[in-house]
Write an enzyme that holds these catalytic residues in place. Structure first.
Site, PDB file in Angstrom:
ATOM      1  CG  ASP A 147      52.793  21.081  33.112  1.00  0.00           C
ATOM      2  OD1 ASP A 147      51.844  21.692  33.224  1.00  0.00           O
ATOM      3  OD2 ASP A 147      53.287  20.530  32.397  1.00  0.00           O
ATOM      4  CG  HIS A 190      59.274  16.446  30.515  1.00  0.00           C
ATOM      5  ND1 HIS A 190      58.332  16.042  29.433  1.00  0.00           N
ATOM      6  CD2 HIS A 190      58.261  16.592  31.716  1.00  0.00           C
ATOM      7  CE1 HIS A 190      57.231  16.264  30.163  1.00  0.00           C
ATOM      8  NE2 HIS A 190      57.290  16.601  31.324  1.00  0.00           N
ATOM      9  CD  GLN A 258      56.725  20.878  32.245  1.00  0.00           C
ATOM     10  OE1 GLN A 258      56.357  21.548  31.408  1.00  0.00           O
ATOM     11  NE2 GLN A 258      55.975  19.738  32.723  1.00  0.00           N
ATOM     12  NE  ARG A 288      48.185  10.914  32.462  1.00  0.00           N
ATOM     13  CZ  ARG A 288      48.947  11.727  31.713  1.00  0.00           C
ATOM     14  NH1 ARG A 288      50.150  11.911  32.186  1.00  0.00           N
ATOM     15  NH2 ARG A 288      48.097  13.033  31.176  1.00  0.00           N
ATOM     16  CG  ASP A 290      53.417  13.433  31.233  1.00  0.00           C
ATOM     17  OD1 ASP A 290      52.177  13.652  30.972  1.00  0.00           O
ATOM     18  OD2 ASP A 290      54.280  13.959  31.159  1.00  0.00           O
ATOM     19  CD  GLU A 332      49.490  12.771  27.966  1.00  0.00           C
ATOM     20  OE1 GLU A 332      48.537  13.655  27.752  1.00  0.00           O
ATOM     21  OE2 GLU A 332      50.483  12.694  28.017  1.00  0.00           O
ATOM     22  CG  HIS A 396      45.464  16.671  34.180  1.00  0.00           C
ATOM     23  ND1 HIS A 396      45.488  15.352  33.541  1.00  0.00           N
ATOM     24  CD2 HIS A 396      46.675  17.093  33.937  1.00  0.00           C
ATOM     25  CE1 HIS A 396      46.592  15.196  33.121  1.00  0.00           C
ATOM     26  NE2 HIS A 396      47.405  16.230  33.126  1.00  0.00           N
ATOM     27  CG  ASP A 397      46.564  17.484  30.066  1.00  0.00           C
ATOM     28  OD1 ASP A 397      47.076  18.548  30.711  1.00  0.00           O
ATOM     29  OD2 ASP A 397      47.221  16.603  29.601  1.00  0.00           O
ATOM     30  NE  ARG A 521      47.524  22.730  30.975  1.00  0.00           N
ATOM     31  CZ  ARG A 521      48.614  21.961  30.828  1.00  0.00           C
ATOM     32  NH1 ARG A 521      48.665  20.729  30.503  1.00  0.00           N
ATOM     33  NH2 ARG A 521      49.680  22.559  31.633  1.00  0.00           N
TER      34      ARG A 521
HETATM   35  C1  GLC Z   1      51.262  15.552  29.857  1.00  0.00           C
HETATM   36  C2  GLC Z   1      50.149  15.919  30.840  1.00  0.00           C
HETATM   37  C3  GLC Z   1      50.138  17.535  30.923  1.00  0.00           C
HETATM   38  C4  GLC Z   1      51.607  17.984  31.055  1.00  0.00           C
HETATM   39  C5  GLC Z   1      52.519  17.492  29.960  1.00  0.00           C
HETATM   40  C6  GLC Z   1      53.742  17.661  30.496  1.00  0.00           C
HETATM   41  O1  GLC Z   1      50.455  15.493  28.583  1.00  0.00           O
HETATM   42  O2  GLC Z   1      49.150  15.369  30.863  1.00  0.00           O
HETATM   43  O3  GLC Z   1      49.418  17.923  32.056  1.00  0.00           O
HETATM   44  O4  GLC Z   1      51.525  19.427  31.022  1.00  0.00           O
HETATM   45  O5  GLC Z   1      52.368  16.119  29.740  1.00  0.00           O
HETATM   46  O6  GLC Z   1      54.481  16.618  31.143  1.00  0.00           O
HETATM   47  C1  GLC Z   2      49.157  17.998  23.788  1.00  0.00           C
HETATM   48  C2  GLC Z   2      50.016  16.829  24.155  1.00  0.00           C
HETATM   49  C3  GLC Z   2      49.722  16.300  25.070  1.00  0.00           C
HETATM   50  C4  GLC Z   2      49.914  17.092  26.547  1.00  0.00           C
HETATM   51  C5  GLC Z   2      48.978  18.237  26.266  1.00  0.00           C
HETATM   52  C6  GLC Z   2      48.872  19.214  27.285  1.00  0.00           C
HETATM   53  O1  GLC Z   2      48.038  17.869  23.408  1.00  0.00           O
HETATM   54  O2  GLC Z   2      49.921  16.197  22.948  1.00  0.00           O
HETATM   55  O3  GLC Z   2      50.563  15.041  25.402  1.00  0.00           O
HETATM   56  O4  GLC Z   2      49.250  16.577  27.370  1.00  0.00           O
HETATM   57  O5  GLC Z   2      49.359  18.981  25.088  1.00  0.00           O
HETATM   58  O6  GLC Z   2      47.980  19.975  27.300  1.00  0.00           O
END
Ligand code: GLC
Ligand code: GLC
Length: 690
Positions: A147, A190, A258, A288, A290, A332, A396-397, A521
């Site tokens: 991931d 995680h 995860q 950050r 996460d 985040e 990046h998301d 992504r």
């Molecule tokens: C976060 C990251 C995302 C990841 C997810 C799991 O939101 O931004 O890229 O897939 O958490 O860690």
């Molecule tokens: C969802 C979650 C976010 C995560 C994302 C992954 O939007 O809320 O935390 O980063 O999915 O793309």
């Protein structure tokens, strides 16, 4: 004194002498005194956050004592230069609100191969003006799909392909010397299934099984499951994974590798607090948080943003104040706007992504209508003035349409249909759409989806360059600069996904990579093409035009004191396509006007004067002077104006007889108006490596 406060006082009274025995060799040193001073100042907050989570457990005091001892140990191991930074930051707690702040984000491998490669690019960061650099998780992670590093196997080891921990510390150090703060992820919801804790859980070790949510059968997963959201629908529906090696079900909100940590177990909090401090001691200045919303689970709830999550964040924050006070948290939480706000506080996250602004910038671009953006920013962007938004255009998301449904209805929008429209628009399925994005997490049952794509591809540059139509290329470059222009001027910390400043399009190569193919992504995480970057000063190229536009906007931001901190007054422009806001700080003011339409748009001069800026302005974007008459101010297609009162901004004595239309006096730099730049005639397709 309320009960909690009293209990905290008693507990500290018991812990302090035990601590002094444990750390006897340090007692009396300035470092120890500094620790005790901060412990006394913040222990109450730590206690108040932990008591509701663990206070009812018989061994609460034991865990409380272990977290304080951990903090002491990590503080004593903290390098002297970071302790000096702690003091500096305590003395200037609003340092991150300066107009000089500018963030960038990258993947180490995709940007420069290794951590040393990133270090070698410091001159590039400086040229761009960065003061904040976020590295996607560079830690040890499973080979293949991890991931993007968000499945961490060790917070103490760097992925050997990227370098070693010492390289990370050296990078942090050199960045700091150049005035750039390192931002890292604290992936605390995680770990990967290869983390030593998970490995031990897999062998059946009861102590470590309690670090995670592991169920012998489907009974509890089914009871929890009904209320949960599917996060990674493309990859795996549901939030639980069956492990044949354990004959058990594991809670996995994201990918099956995860494993969600069980914060119901106080040991997990204590150990993760130590991991957090070790990241801080390596030189990370911001962490950050996460996937913060998911960190606490309770049966019968959607297990997102529960009150306990806030206590958990407060507890981590109190630990940071005690043992690494320079550290900031960035939230985040990509969720409903009210929920996003709930994490932003001095005692939780001082920084937060602003997903509402991000989504609505794209929404306005698709609709050419900024009204939803306007009311949302007016009513939902106010935060504690000691905190700051991180304003970004894309990350990046994926992009999710997280606006409030009632806000949408108030401007006559049906929220459900609108989200479908936006998905159709940004996947290029909507007729006439300029965008080339991809669906992410598309749910065929509900029609829901989110969007992947680089800024350039979503803004039309990919398609325009492929078609080689100069007018379309010009418009898409303007769209990119408009969106980033708003992010750079609306307050807080602007954040660039590095590559966007060069107009980098989607990279579809991920489809041929087994570890990435299921996850769109990756299309918007292209490897940096340094030969494209080398063209960044050549105005005959697309890269050069985008980059030069970025540089001009960055120079504007970093030179305008009015753009410091986050004070924002959203204004009524009287034109639905034009988003307007006043930024002010100390005595300086700037009125920003952003035209989200590809047609010229007029704003009544009165509307501009109403905001107290006088008659004569400088547009900080073009450097041109503007004198307002009675009539209207005209914005070019997708133009952003940042109007600052001209030096002598007193109303001219003859103002009522001033010319009816604004006069634009070119700055002499030849860039006074976007329209004054000739559209490129030569096809540039081959120059944007598609
Ligand atoms: C976060 C990251 C995302 C990841 C997810 C799991 O939101 O931004 O890229 O897939 O958490 O860690
Ligand atoms: C969802 C979650 C976010 C995560 C994302 C992954 O939007 O809320 O935390 O980063 O999915 O793309």
């Amino acid at each position: 004194m309320d009960n909690i406060e009293r209990q905290a006082k008693i507990s500290l009274g018991r812990i302090a002498p035990r601590l002094e025995r444990e750390f006897a060799a340090h007692v009396g040193t300035p470092a120890w005194d500094a620790f005790m001073r901060r412990l006394r100042a913040h222990f109450g907050d730590l206690f108040a956050a932990l008591a509701p989570l663990y206070g009812a457990q018989y061994d609460f005091f034991y865990h409380l004592e272990s977290v304080v001892a951990t903090a002491a140990r990590m503080w004593l191991a903290r390098p002297a230069r970071l302790r000096a930074l702690d003091e500096e930051r305590e003395g200037a707690p609003r340092w991150f609100q300066s107009e000089r702040m500018l963030g960038g984000v990258l993947y180490v491998d995709l940007f420069a191969g290794t951590l040393d490669g990133v270090r070698a690019r410091i001159p590039y960061f400086k040229e761009l003006g960065l003061t904040y650099l976020h590295l996607m998780p560079p830690f040890l992670a499973p080979v293949g799909n991890s991931d993007g590093g968000y499945a961490v196997s060790s917070y103490r080891e760097v992925d050997p392909r990227l370098g070693a921990m010492e390289d990370l510390a050296r990078l942090a150090e050199e960045l700091r010397e150049e005035g750039i703060s390192l931002v890292l992820d604290f992936v605390f919801n995680h770990t990967s299934d290869e983390h030593p804790w998970a490995r031990r859980a897999r062998t059946g070790d009861e102590e470590y099984r309690d670090y995670y949510y592991i169920f012998p059968d489907r009974t509890l997963p089914d009871q929890y499951g009904g209320a949960l959201r599917d996060i990674f629908l493309d990859v795996r529906p549901g939030s639980f994974t069956y492990r044949p090696d354990m004959d058990a079900w594991v809670w996995t909100t994201f990918n099956s590798f995860q494993w969600d940590l069980n914060y119901g177990n106080p040991v997990v909090f204590v150990r993760m607090a130590e991991e957090m401090l070790s990241l801080a001691n390596r030189g990370a200045e911001t962490l950050r948080l996460d996937a913060v919303a998911f960190a606490w689970k309770r049966l019968g709830t959607p297990c997102e943003s529960l009150p306990e999550v806030h206590d958990l964040v407060r507890a981590f924050n109190a630990v940071a104040r005690i043992a690494a006070p320079a550290l900031l948290f960035k939230s985040e939480a990509i969720v409903h706007p009210d929920e996003v706000l709930s994490y932003i506080a001095l005692d939780q996250c001082q920084l937060s992504y602003n997903p509402l602004l991000m989504a609505l910038l794209w929404e306005s671009l698709a609709t050419r209508d900024a009204r939803l953006l306007q009311i949302s920013m007016r009513e939902r962007s106010h935060i504690d003035p000691r905190c700051a938004w991180v304003n970004y255009v894309r990350s990046h998301d994926d992009i999710g349409w997280t606006f409030d449904d009632d806000d949408a209805r108030r401007v006559g929008i049906d929220p459900v249909g609108h989200r479908q429209f936006l998905n159709a628009f940004y996947t290029g399925r909507f007729p006439g759409s300029f965008a080339r994005g991809l669906p992410f997490g598309e749910n065929p049952r509900t029609g829901d989806a989110r969007i992947s794509g680089t800024c350039a591809s979503l803004a039309g540059l990919e398609q325009a360059a492929r078609d080689g139509v100069p007018e379309e290329i010009e418009l898409s470059i303007r769209r990119i600069l408009l969106l980033y222009g708003v992010a750079l001027t609306i307050g807080g910390i602007p954040l660039i996904y590095l590559g966007d400043e060069l107009g980098t399009p989607n990279d579809y190569g991920y489809r041929a990579d087994e570890a990435k193919e299921g996850d769109s992504r990756w299309a918007h995480r292209p490897a940096t093409n340094w030969s494209r970057a080398a063209r960044r000063d050549d105005l005959e190229t697309i890269e050069g035009r985008v980059y030069t536009g970025f540089r001009r906007l960055i120079t504007l931001r970093q030179g305008a004191p009015a753009l410091a901190d986050g004070a924002l007054e959203v204004v009524e422009t009287g034109n639905g396509s034009v988003f307007g806001y006043v930024r002010h700080h100390a005595d300086s003011r700037v009125l920003a006007l952003a035209n989200f339409s590809e047609a010229a748009q007029a704003v009544a001069a009165n509307a501009v004067r109403l905001y107290g800026l006088g008659y004569a302005f400088t547009d900080l974007v073009t450097g041109g002077a503007i004198v307002l008459g009675e009539d209207t101010l005209v914005l070019e297609p997708y133009q952003l104006m940042c109007l600052a009162p001209a030096i002598s901004s007193k109303a001219p004595a003859t103002s009522s007889k001033a010319p009816a239309v604004e006069r634009i006096v070119p700055s002499g730099q030849g860039t006074a108006r976007l329209s004054s730049r000739p559209m490129r005639q030569n096809p540039v397709r081959q120059r944007l490596d598609l």
